[in-house]
Structures are given as structure tokens and as C-alpha cells.
Scaffold this motif. Sequence first.
Motif, PDB file in Angstrom:
ATOM      1  N   ALA A  94     -18.710  -8.304   9.470  1.00  0.00           N
ATOM      2  CA  ALA A  94     -17.930  -8.223   8.226  1.00  0.00           C
ATOM      3  C   ALA A  94     -17.814  -6.775   7.771  1.00  0.00           C
ATOM      4  CB  ALA A  94     -18.581  -9.075   7.143  1.00  0.00           C
ATOM      5  N   TYR A  95     -18.892  -6.022   7.896  1.00  0.00           N
ATOM      6  CA  TYR A  95     -18.848  -4.604   7.538  1.00  0.00           C
ATOM      7  C   TYR A  95     -17.910  -3.838   8.466  1.00  0.00           C
ATOM      8  CZ  TYR A  95     -20.229   0.187   6.669  1.00  0.00           C
ATOM      9  OH  TYR A  95     -20.198   1.506   6.386  1.00  0.00           O
ATOM     10  N   MET A  96     -17.837  -4.243   9.724  1.00  0.00           N
ATOM     11  CA  MET A  96     -16.929  -3.608  10.673  1.00  0.00           C
ATOM     12  C   MET A  96     -15.483  -3.777  10.221  1.00  0.00           C
ATOM     13  SD  MET A  96     -16.252  -4.446  14.699  1.00  0.00           S
ATOM     14  CE  MET A  96     -15.380  -5.950  14.329  1.00  0.00           C
ATOM     15  N   VAL A  97     -15.129  -4.976   9.804  1.00  0.00           N
ATOM     16  CA  VAL A  97     -13.771  -5.220   9.325  1.00  0.00           C
ATOM     17  C   VAL A  97     -13.491  -4.367   8.092  1.00  0.00           C
ATOM     18  CG1 VAL A  97     -12.243  -6.964   8.335  1.00  0.00           C
ATOM     19  CG2 VAL A  97     -13.648  -7.520  10.322  1.00  0.00           C
ATOM     20  N   PHE A  98     -14.451  -4.312   7.169  1.00  0.00           N
ATOM     21  CA  PHE A  98     -14.305  -3.489   5.977  1.00  0.00           C
ATOM     22  C   PHE A  98     -14.128  -2.018   6.348  1.00  0.00           C
ATOM     23  CE2 PHE A  98     -16.412  -0.831   2.756  1.00  0.00           C
ATOM     24  CZ  PHE A  98     -15.569  -1.071   1.683  1.00  0.00           C
ATOM     25  N   SER A  99     -14.903  -1.531   7.297  1.00  0.00           N
ATOM     26  CA  SER A  99     -14.805  -0.136   7.735  1.00  0.00           C
ATOM     27  C   SER A  99     -13.457   0.153   8.376  1.00  0.00           C
ATOM     28  CB  SER A  99     -15.914   0.197   8.729  1.00  0.00           C
ATOM     29  OG  SER A  99     -17.153   0.139   8.123  1.00  0.00           O
ATOM     30  N   MET A 100     -12.957  -0.796   9.141  1.00  0.00           N
ATOM     31  CA  MET A 100     -11.651  -0.599   9.774  1.00  0.00           C
ATOM     32  C   MET A 100     -10.541  -0.518   8.734  1.00  0.00           C
ATOM     33  SD  MET A 100     -12.044  -3.109  13.071  1.00  0.00           S
ATOM     34  CE  MET A 100     -10.390  -2.856  13.655  1.00  0.00           C
ATOM     35  N   ALA A 141     -13.586   4.734  15.778  1.00  0.00           N
ATOM     36  CA  ALA A 141     -14.873   5.368  15.481  1.00  0.00           C
ATOM     37  C   ALA A 141     -15.629   4.596  14.398  1.00  0.00           C
ATOM     38  CB  ALA A 141     -14.664   6.809  15.047  1.00  0.00           C
ATOM     39  N   ALA A 142     -14.917   3.933  13.517  1.00  0.00           N
ATOM     40  CA  ALA A 142     -15.570   3.137  12.478  1.00  0.00           C
ATOM     41  C   ALA A 142     -16.015   1.782  13.017  1.00  0.00           C
ATOM     42  CB  ALA A 142     -14.627   2.938  11.300  1.00  0.00           C
ATOM     43  N   ALA A 143     -15.297   1.241  13.992  1.00  0.00           N
ATOM     44  CA  ALA A 143     -15.553  -0.123  14.450  1.00  0.00           C
ATOM     45  C   ALA A 143     -16.601  -0.220  15.555  1.00  0.00           C
ATOM     46  CB  ALA A 143     -14.248  -0.749  14.931  1.00  0.00           C
ATOM     47  N   VAL A 144     -16.594   0.698  16.484  1.00  0.00           N
ATOM     48  CA  VAL A 144     -17.434   0.559  17.679  1.00  0.00           C
ATOM     49  C   VAL A 144     -18.936   0.535  17.363  1.00  0.00           C
ATOM     50  CG1 VAL A 144     -18.090   1.700  19.838  1.00  0.00           C
ATOM     51  CG2 VAL A 144     -15.697   1.374  19.284  1.00  0.00           C
ATOM     52  N   LEU A 186     -19.865  -2.835  16.031  1.00  0.00           N
ATOM     53  CA  LEU A 186     -19.762  -3.855  17.066  1.00  0.00           C
ATOM     54  C   LEU A 186     -20.962  -3.808  18.007  1.00  0.00           C
ATOM     55  CD1 LEU A 186     -17.927  -6.100  18.121  1.00  0.00           C
ATOM     56  CD2 LEU A 186     -16.816  -4.390  19.560  1.00  0.00           C
ATOM     57  N   VAL A 187     -21.391  -2.612  18.365  1.00  0.00           N
ATOM     58  CA  VAL A 187     -22.550  -2.464  19.248  1.00  0.00           C
ATOM     59  C   VAL A 187     -23.818  -2.960  18.562  1.00  0.00           C
ATOM     60  CG1 VAL A 187     -24.026  -0.752  20.388  1.00  0.00           C
ATOM     61  CG2 VAL A 187     -21.549  -0.601  20.605  1.00  0.00           C
ATOM     62  N   TYR A 188     -24.001  -2.587  17.293  1.00  0.00           N
ATOM     63  CA  TYR A 188     -25.188  -3.040  16.567  1.00  0.00           C
ATOM     64  C   TYR A 188     -25.173  -4.551  16.384  1.00  0.00           C
ATOM     65  CZ  TYR A 188     -26.042   1.873  15.437  1.00  0.00           C
ATOM     66  OH  TYR A 188     -26.271   3.210  15.510  1.00  0.00           O
ATOM     67  N   ALA A 189     -24.017  -5.118  16.096  1.00  0.00           N
ATOM     68  CA  ALA A 189     -23.921  -6.573  15.930  1.00  0.00           C
ATOM     69  C   ALA A 189     -24.253  -7.280  17.241  1.00  0.00           C
ATOM     70  CB  ALA A 189     -22.531  -6.960  15.441  1.00  0.00           C
ATOM     71  N   ALA A 190     -23.746  -6.766  18.347  1.00  0.00           N
ATOM     72  CA  ALA A 190     -24.044  -7.374  19.645  1.00  0.00           C
ATOM     73  C   ALA A 190     -25.528  -7.254  19.987  1.00  0.00           C
ATOM     74  CB  ALA A 190     -23.192  -6.724  20.734  1.00  0.00           C
TER      75      ALA A 190
END
Length: 72
Positions: free
Chosen positions: A12-18, A49-52, A55-59
Motif C-alpha cells: 500500500a505504501y508502494m502505491v502511495f509512493s508511486m 525508484a519509489a516503487a522497487v 516491492l523488494v521489502y514486501a517480497a
Amino acid sequence: MVFYVLSVVLLAYMVFSMVTSYQSFVQYCDNYAISPSDVWFTGFQSILAAAVPCLVYAATLYGIGYLIQHKN
């Protein structure tokens, strides 16, 4: 279970950052009178740069949760 929840929170934070990265890119283009389509790759890089990292931490958190759950 905690790791799964943290994984979803990070997604969810990734989407917000994007979204905020895109908005800031468009604001930058407006300030300097640049067409976003002319410098689309720069915008793509900033959004990526905001999403990757998220995504890595979530995985990683999902993987830790999976390993803990299947250990027992």
C-alpha cells in the motif's frame, strides 16, 4: 501472520509512493514549462525508484512469513 500484514502495508505504501512521485514529476514539469512526454523516461525512473525498494521489502517480508509458517 505479522509478516503478511507488514507485506500488505508495504505494498500500500508502494502505491502511495508511486502516486506522489508522479505528482511531483508533473509539478516539476509545470514549474519548468516542460512537457511530461518529452522527459517521460525521467518520470519513469523516479516512479520506479519509489516503487522497487518497497516491492523488494514486501517480497522479503512475505518470504519470511512463508518460511516461518511452513517451518512448523
